[in-house]
Design a protein around this motif. Structure first.
Motif, PDB file in Angstrom:
ATOM      1  N   HIS A 222       0.851  -1.197   0.000  1.00  0.00           N
ATOM      2  CA  HIS A 222       0.000   0.000   0.000  1.00  0.00           C
ATOM      3  C   HIS A 222       0.881   1.239   0.000  1.00  0.00           C
ATOM      4  CE1 HIS A 222       1.188  -0.438   4.169  1.00  0.00           C
ATOM      5  NE2 HIS A 222       0.929   0.861   4.322  1.00  0.00           N
ATOM      6  N   ASP A 224       0.896   5.017   1.977  1.00  0.00           N
ATOM      7  CA  ASP A 224       0.221   5.724   3.075  1.00  0.00           C
ATOM      8  C   ASP A 224      -0.554   6.922   2.525  1.00  0.00           C
ATOM      9  OD1 ASP A 224       1.213   3.870   4.780  1.00  0.00           O
ATOM     10  OD2 ASP A 224       2.770   5.144   5.644  1.00  0.00           O
ATOM     11  N   HIS A 282       4.820   0.028   0.161  1.00  0.00           N
ATOM     12  CA  HIS A 282       5.500  -0.761   1.188  1.00  0.00           C
ATOM     13  C   HIS A 282       4.527  -1.775   1.766  1.00  0.00           C
ATOM     14  CE1 HIS A 282       3.723   2.759   3.123  1.00  0.00           C
ATOM     15  NE2 HIS A 282       3.636   2.047   4.235  1.00  0.00           N
TER      16      HIS A 282
HETATM   17 FE   LIG Z   1       2.082   2.118   5.600  1.00  0.00          FE
END
Ligand SMILES: [Fe+2]
Ligand SMILES: O=C(O)CCC(=O)C(=O)O
Length: 346
Positions: A222, A224, A282
């Protein structure tokens, strides 16, 4: 699909119904006794920034390097002391070791808000990113804290969470200002905007309960949502490294190095910098079966968010394009609510 989902739910219910096994894994920590990696284990692509001894020029060039490579940096000599981390982990573990009935009192009444206790499998990072991954829930239990609307068990708990939150905000200022300057976006965002955001402090316990991992990822790939994320990770007992970042199709492991925190940039930074600084993909991979025992891992995350009224818009290559809607721009607060809708969807 429905059958798989319900069997995952029943496995997790069985695993987590016994507080006794949780108690064995979530014991009080002493930072000096954990099995840390050392600075020489930091991957060569990723800069290590010493906030105390590096010159401004050295810090600037490290950020520039990071923007061009893995879009993350390690930081040392920051404000979060061992004692501050240890106190936060220990008081939170004490709470997480209580029965589900006790913990239900610190579940926030509104499901879509990131506050208080969230039980195992309540969040779906991978689903926000890739709708096909509807059964991959994040494999952790967590507790969240923000600038308001908190739920907590007592005043000591409140004091320790507030202390960590304030320190995170203070470190964020130096890091965000360096990032803003080196991305050349001083004319679009400054600390005054960022400091007033609805930030989030979160502790995640990835607990190795049962006898094997239940899915390939503990937290699927994903990006952030925020401007930047500060990750303070504790090492697993058996050397397993969970956190990984992707750089041009290459997967890089980010070990837990004593005295360091990791900074990752998020989607809001990507949008505000008009794509100049990309949010890195990540994930937290699951350990291999023979590395499962002793693979419990803790991370403390601080998500620095822009003010909810900040205008954001999609950029080329964004992985979260669909959440911007029809119009040219959207307020960050509305964008974030859409993302959370998917994050908490059953
Ligand atoms: Fe994350
Ligand atoms: O557990 C970690 O170290 C990373 C977690 C993460 O990437 C997230 O919660 O967004």
């Amino acid at each position: 699909m429905a059958i798989i989902a319900s069997s995952i739910r029943s496995v997790t219910r069985r695993l987590f119904s016994s507080t006794e096994s949780l108690n064995k894994l979530l014991t009080p920590i002493n930072i000096d006794e954990l099995k840390w990696y050392s600075e020489s284990d930091i991957p060569p692509e990723i800069p290590l920034i010493d906030l105390q001894s590096m010159s401004q020029q050295e810090k600037n060039s490290s950020f520039k390097q990071a923007f061009e490579t893995a879009r993350c940096v390690y930081i040392k000599n920051h404000l979060i002391s061992n004692k501050v981390s240890e106190d936060l982990v220990n008081i939170t573990r004490k709470l997480l070791n209580q029965s589900e009935e006790v913990k239900s009192k610190i579940v926030h009444p509104y499901k879509g808000i990131m506050r208080g206790y969230k039980g195992y499998g309540k969040e779906k990072s991978a689903q926000v990113f890739d709708h096909a991954k509807t059964n991959e829930a994040d494999s952790h239990v967590s507790f969240c804290w923000g600038p308001a609307d908190n739920v907590y068990p007592d005043l000591t708990f409140q004091k320790l969470w507030q202390r960590y939150y304030k320190k995170s905000l203070k470190i964020s200022k130096e890091i965000a200002e360096l990032a803003i300057k080196n991305a050349g976006i001083e004319d679009v965002i400054d600390w005054n905007n960022l400091k007033a955001g609805d930030h989030l402090l979160k502790l995640q316990e990835y607990v190795a309960l049962g006898d094997k991992p239940h899915q390939p990822q503990r937290l699927g790939p994903h990006v952030d949502f925020d401007f930047l994320t500060i990750i303070n990770q504790l090492p697993a007992e058996n050397g397993y490294i969970g956190l990984q970042v992707s750089m041009n199709e290459k997967i890089i492991n980010l070990p837990a190095v004593k005295g360091t925190i990791v900074i990752l940039f998020g989607e809001a930074m990507q949008s505000i910098s008009k794509g100049k600084v990309k949010g890195p993909i990540h994930n937290v991979i699951s350990p291999q079966e023979n590395k499962y025992e002793g693979s419990s891992r803790t991370s403390i995350l601080f998500f620095l968010q822009p003010h909810p009224k900040t205008k954001v818009s999609r950029t080329e290559g964004s992985h979260l394009s669909e959440y911007y809607g029809e119009k040219e721009t959207i307020r960050y607060g509305d964008f974030h609510s859409r993302l959370l809708g998917e994050f908490y969807k059953d």
